[in-house]
Design a protein around this motif. Structure first.
Motif, short mmCIF file in Angstrom:
data_model
loop_
_atom_site.label_atom_id
_atom_site.label_comp_id
_atom_site.label_asym_id
_atom_site.label_seq_id
_atom_site.Cartn_x
_atom_site.Cartn_y
_atom_site.Cartn_z
N VAL A 209 0.83 -1.20 0.00
CA VAL A 209 0.00 0.00 0.00
C VAL A 209 0.87 1.25 0.00
O VAL A 209 0.59 2.23 -0.71
N ARG A 210 1.92 1.23 0.80
CA ARG A 210 2.84 2.37 0.83
C ARG A 210 3.45 2.61 -0.56
O ARG A 210 3.58 3.75 -1.01
N GLY A 211 3.80 1.51 -1.24
CA GLY A 211 4.36 1.64 -2.58
C GLY A 211 3.38 2.20 -3.59
O GLY A 211 3.79 2.80 -4.59
N TYR A 212 2.09 2.02 -3.35
CA TYR A 212 1.08 2.59 -4.23
C TYR A 212 0.84 4.07 -3.94
O TYR A 212 0.65 4.88 -4.87
N LEU A 213 0.83 4.45 -2.66
CA LEU A 213 0.41 5.79 -2.27
C LEU A 213 1.53 6.83 -2.32
O LEU A 213 1.29 7.97 -2.72
N GLU A 214 2.73 6.47 -1.92
CA GLU A 214 3.78 7.46 -1.80
C GLU A 214 4.18 8.09 -3.13
O GLU A 214 4.42 9.31 -3.18
N PRO A 215 4.26 7.35 -4.25
CA PRO A 215 4.56 8.03 -5.52
C PRO A 215 3.49 9.04 -5.92
O PRO A 215 3.77 9.96 -6.70
N LEU A 216 2.29 8.89 -5.40
CA LEU A 216 1.21 9.84 -5.69
C LEU A 216 1.26 11.07 -4.80
O LEU A 216 0.43 11.97 -4.96
N GLY A 217 2.19 11.12 -3.87
CA GLY A 217 2.33 12.29 -3.01
C GLY A 217 1.80 12.11 -1.61
O GLY A 217 1.96 13.01 -0.77
N PHE A 218 1.19 10.98 -1.30
CA PHE A 218 0.69 10.73 0.06
C PHE A 218 1.87 10.32 0.95
O PHE A 218 2.80 9.66 0.51
N GLU A 219 1.78 10.69 2.23
CA GLU A 219 2.84 10.38 3.17
C GLU A 219 2.28 9.49 4.28
O GLU A 219 1.32 9.87 4.96
N VAL A 220 2.87 8.32 4.45
CA VAL A 220 2.46 7.41 5.52
C VAL A 220 3.24 7.79 6.77
O VAL A 220 4.45 7.61 6.85
N LYS A 221 2.51 8.31 7.77
CA LYS A 221 3.15 8.83 8.98
C LYS A 221 3.45 7.74 10.00
O LYS A 221 4.28 7.93 10.88
N GLY A 222 2.78 6.59 9.87
CA GLY A 222 2.99 5.51 10.82
C GLY A 222 1.91 4.46 10.67
O GLY A 222 1.01 4.57 9.82
N GLU A 223 2.03 3.38 11.49
CA GLU A 223 1.08 2.28 11.39
C GLU A 223 0.91 1.66 12.78
O GLU A 223 1.87 1.43 13.50
N ASP A 224 -0.37 1.40 13.13
CA ASP A 224 -0.68 0.76 14.41
C ASP A 224 -1.72 -0.32 14.20
O ASP A 224 -2.84 -0.03 13.76
N ASP A 225 -1.35 -1.57 14.46
CA ASP A 225 -2.30 -2.69 14.42
C ASP A 225 -3.10 -2.73 13.11
O ASP A 225 -4.33 -2.83 13.10
N GLY A 226 -2.38 -2.65 12.02
CA GLY A 226 -3.05 -2.75 10.72
C GLY A 226 -3.74 -1.50 10.26
O GLY A 226 -4.50 -1.53 9.28
N VAL A 227 -3.51 -0.38 10.95
CA VAL A 227 -4.10 0.91 10.57
C VAL A 227 -2.96 1.85 10.18
O VAL A 227 -2.10 2.17 11.00
N MET A 228 -2.99 2.32 8.92
CA MET A 228 -1.96 3.23 8.43
C MET A 228 -2.46 4.66 8.55
O MET A 228 -3.62 4.96 8.22
N HIS A 229 -1.60 5.55 9.06
CA HIS A 229 -1.95 6.95 9.23
C HIS A 229 -1.35 7.73 8.05
O HIS A 229 -0.13 7.86 7.94
N VAL A 230 -2.22 8.22 7.19
CA VAL A 230 -1.80 8.79 5.91
C VAL A 230 -2.06 10.29 5.91
O VAL A 230 -3.17 10.75 6.21
#
Length: 802
Positions: free
Chosen positions: A437-458
């Motif tokens: 998922v990170r590989g899909y979103l980050e090239p589009l400009g989204f930033e993954v700030k962290g992850e907790d128990d299967g929840v990604m903070h974008v």
């Protein structure tokens, strides 16, 4: 949105797709390419020529005789344009060259002088509308060099269709992000040759910022949350360098001058419109962002048109007067021209709804308004301004005077959206890891700030803040990047829902099936109409001619009948299920009702040698209305002749449809003459409009009844019925008074004429009686008939003719 193929290649390292493959990739991402144009496809024979000498033609006052070096030697050329001069470079079409429009250049003798080629204007080359003079080109060239390569026309321009919610794609950077996965994984800005790499300082305040004699103030923070301005002094306005002109032409834009070209370059690159003011034309050296005053009702824009402005429009003003319509177009009194030496460069963020309303009221659209009303990147303003300043200093010279004046009454804050991996799998049917998922979103400009128990903070970037606001929006981005064509086609396990369909939706499906079975075609027409057809005005109409939403459907369908008539269609059968709107009092929301409308004209069936293929009759329209109303109101509706003029319908052949309580719920009949613009060969047009019940009655249960075992007993009655009494009322009274033994009652004859009293007609009805447990005797049937006749006379004044 016109996109340069070569520009994209520079922004996406490692991108190897051809223009056609690139178009296919964008289409799979939701941005289909309408067409691919090669700007120089028809100019392969044109070369760069240098005019060595240019003098008057000896035998013609308005012609000049030039010597041109086209790479294969010096030739003489007769030219009619007044702007040709010796030592300059021009596009040259030698003898044998073919120009757009299949125009072949031949050796000719003009007023006694030989002409061996042609110096070309922009219109003759198909790259502009100017035909008043020959196109002079600037740069270092070699005589005979390909004109297409010299001007960067060996490119491909892609016409990308952008949906209204994707304002970020109105830039090369936005499109490049969509293609990053096909290259090295990241999109980057293209290098600027000789980039001075300026660093700009910002001086920020919420209301007003000043430096020296220059000041900027925002008086309408609700419409302009941020405004940046920077002063560049001692610029020299002139032609842009060749590489910049190539970029703009490749993107379908026409170069103007180095200052304006710099702003257009950044707008196409980053999607941020900018505007350059001549600082010396701004009174008080000030910028004031405010609404137009009541006294300011006219403004002359750059295109020379006087525009009517209103107090709700946002204006960019100097100390005394407006100098630009915010987000739409600048004014003539402050534009940059050849005499400009000091520039104030604007970079602003405007309210999208305000720009849309202004553009609509002015009936104009510009590249800037098109982007502002869809939303520009609130985080990218500083970068866009710095990019434009670097280009201006590089191409026009000059120096930056002071810091960037940054007025920001309302700071923008990025939003964060939580994305559950379990939810992705639930919606898309595929398990995905956080790395995927990170590989899909980050090239589009989204930033993954962290992850907790299967929840990604974008973190959502500014350029996507307008359309990505929920978790499901992020899941859509994952699906687009993964590729819709990559999802498995197998049907996975699912749990059937237990919530029943809304009864109104189920009724609509029943009516739809019934009308399709009758040979009708469903249509969908726009809900927006003129004032004569609507009660509820739309606050933000699509156009000024249709600012209301309709109260009835039939007029819209009748316009489709006219559309078909105009295309020589004679047999038309249309229906529509849609919503109507009526006012419900001051302060109350509009009352919505679901309507069903039908329009019929022409033959009942296709022409055939075995049948006369007659058209519809009034009785068939009445029967169809009865079937529609019967299904909608579960058999508790009636269709009666209209007693007076009935809206769109002819009074002599129209009906009123009444619901269970006797209220009018619809109309039907022959459409009145003049309502439909019909050709002379068209047949009668019939129409029906029915209001569906808000609370749909329950469908009567299906019951089993065995075939009768005992014979029926029939009685035929000729009844003298007053003209004003509907036959439906007679049949209804008979059914009510005949009791349980009556199986059916039908009309089988109608007579009007001699032998009858004044104001009556003879209606013959057949009554069929039957018992489920015995054979009926004549005397008990006669007794029931006698009771019926008595009631008919007492209640309706109907006599038995005998």
């Amino acid at each position: 949105m016109n996109v340069s193929y070569r520009w994209l290649l520079d922004m996406v390292p490692g991108l190897k797709l051809s223009p056609a493959d690139l178009a296919e990739h964008l289409a799979l991402r939701g941005a289909p390419v309408e067409g691919i144009v090669a700007p120089g496809a028809e100019l392969r024979d044109v070369v760069v020529g240098r005019v060595l000498t240019a003098g008057p033609h000896p035998n013609a006052d308005r012609l000049s005789l030039c010597t041109v070096d086209g790479g294969d030697g010096v030739v003489s050329v007769v030219c009619g344009a007044p702007n040709v001069k010796g030592g300059a470079w021009y596009p040259f079409a030698p003898v044998g060259a073919v120009l757009p429009g299949d125009f072949k250049i031949k050796k000719a003798k003009i007023r006694g002088e030989v002409s061996e080629g042609m110096l070309c204007s922009p219109s003759e080359l198909g790259i502009g509308d100017d035909h008043s003079g020959i196109l002079e080109i600037s740069g270092d060239f070699t005589p005979g060099q390909s004109f297409v390569e010299a001007l960067g026309l060996d490119d491909a321009t892609l016409d990308v269709e952008i949906t209204a919610n994707r304002g970020d794609l109105l830039s090369h950077m936005g499109v490049a992000r969509e293609l990053a996965s096909e290259g090295g994984g990241q999109a980057r800005l293209a290098e600027i040759p000789g980039d001075p790499a300026l660093t700009l300082e910002h001086e920020t305040h919420q209301e007003q910022v000043a430096h020296g004699e220059v000041s900027i103030r925002i008086e309408a923070p609700d419409l302009c949350p941020r405004y940046l301005g920077v002063v560049i002094r001692d610029v020299t306005v002139g032609p842009s360098p060749a590489w910049l002109q190539e970029r703009l032409r490749g993107a379908g834009s026409r170069p103007i001058n180095n200052v304006v070209d710099a702003t257009n370059y950044v707008m196409m690159e980053l999607g941020q419109p900018l505007h350059a003011f001549d600082l010396n034309k701004l009174r008080g050296s000030s910028i004031v962002v405010r609404r137009a005053s009541a006294e300011e009702n006219s403004f002359t824009t750059l295109d020379g048109e006087d525009r009517k402005i209103t107090p709700d429009m946002l204006m960019i003003c100097d100390a005394d007067r407006p100098v630009a319509i915010a987000g739409v177009m600048g004014g003539q009194d402050s534009e940059v021209d050849e005499s400009t030496s000091d520039v104030l460069l604007e970079c602003a963020l405007f309210d999208t709804k305000s720009i849309r309303a202004t553009r609509r009221d002015l009936i104009m659209s510009t590249d800037a308004s098109y982007r502002f009303e869809r939303g520009v990147d609130p985080e990218g303003m500083a970068l866009a301004l710095q990019r434009a300043v670097s280009l201006i200093v590089l191409t026009a010279g000059g120096e930056v005077d002071g810091p960037v004046l940054d007025v920001c009454p309302r700071a923008w804050a990025a939003s964060n959206v939580d994305l559950r991996l379990s939810r992705i799998e639930r919606l898309l049917g595929l398990p995905m890891s956080s790395a995927q998922v990170r590989g899909y979103l980050e090239p589009l400009g989204f930033e993954v700030k962290g992850e907790d128990d299967g929840v990604m903070h974008v973190r959502v970037p500014g350029f996507r803040s307008y359309d990505v606001t929920r978790e499901v929006d992020l899941i859509e981005e994952v699906a687009r990047t993964h590729g819709y064509d990559e999802f498995p086609s197998a049907l996975g396990p699912f749990r059937q829902g237990t919530v029943p369909d809304d009864p109104l939706f189920a009724l609509e499906d029943e009516l739809r099936d019934m009308l399709v079975g009758e040979g009708l075609f469903e249509t969908q027409t726009p809900a927006f109409v003129s004032e004569s057809e609507g009660d509820v005005r739309v606050s933000n109409p699509l156009n000024t001619r249709e600012p209301y939403i309709r109260r009835v459907l039939l007029p819209s369908i009748l316009r489709r009948v006219e559309y078909n008539f105009a295309r020589e269609a004679r047999d038309i059968r249309l229906f529509e299920l849609g919503t109507s709107f009526r006012t419900a009092g001051v302060g109350a929301p509009p009352r919505e009702e679901t309507h069903l409308a039908v329009a019929l004209t022409g033959r009942r069936a296709p022409a055939h040698w075995s049948d006369d293929s007659r058209g519809y009759s009034v009785w068939e329209i009445k029967g169809l209305a009865e079937r529609m109303a019967g299904k909608a109101y579960r058999g508790r509706a009636t269709v009666e002749p209209a007693a007076e003029a009935n809206g769109l319908f002819a009074p002599a052949a129209s009906f009123v449809i009444r619901g269970p309580g006797g209220d009018e719920v619809g109309k039907a009949g022959l459409v009145a003459e003049g309502v439909v613009d019909a050709p002379v060969w068209a047949g009668p047009v019939w129409g029906i409009e029915l209001t569906l019940p808000a609370d749909v009655p329950d469908q009567p249960p299906v019951t089993y009844q065995p075939l009768p075992q005992f014979p029926s007993s029939e009685r035929d009655l000729a009844l003298l019925v007053p003209m004003e009494t509907a036959a439906q009322r007679v049949l209804g009274l008979i059914s009510d008074r005949a009791g349980d033994l009556l199986e059916s009652v039908d009309v089988f004859d109608l007579y009007e004429g001699e032998g009858l009293g004044e104001g009556v007609r003879s209606i013959a009805v057949r009554l069929r009686f039957r018992s489920s447990d015995r054979t009926l005797k004549d005397k008990e049937v006669d007794r029931v008939v006698k009771q019926v006749l008595v009631r008919l006379k007492e209640e309706l004044g109907v006599e038995h003719r005998g």
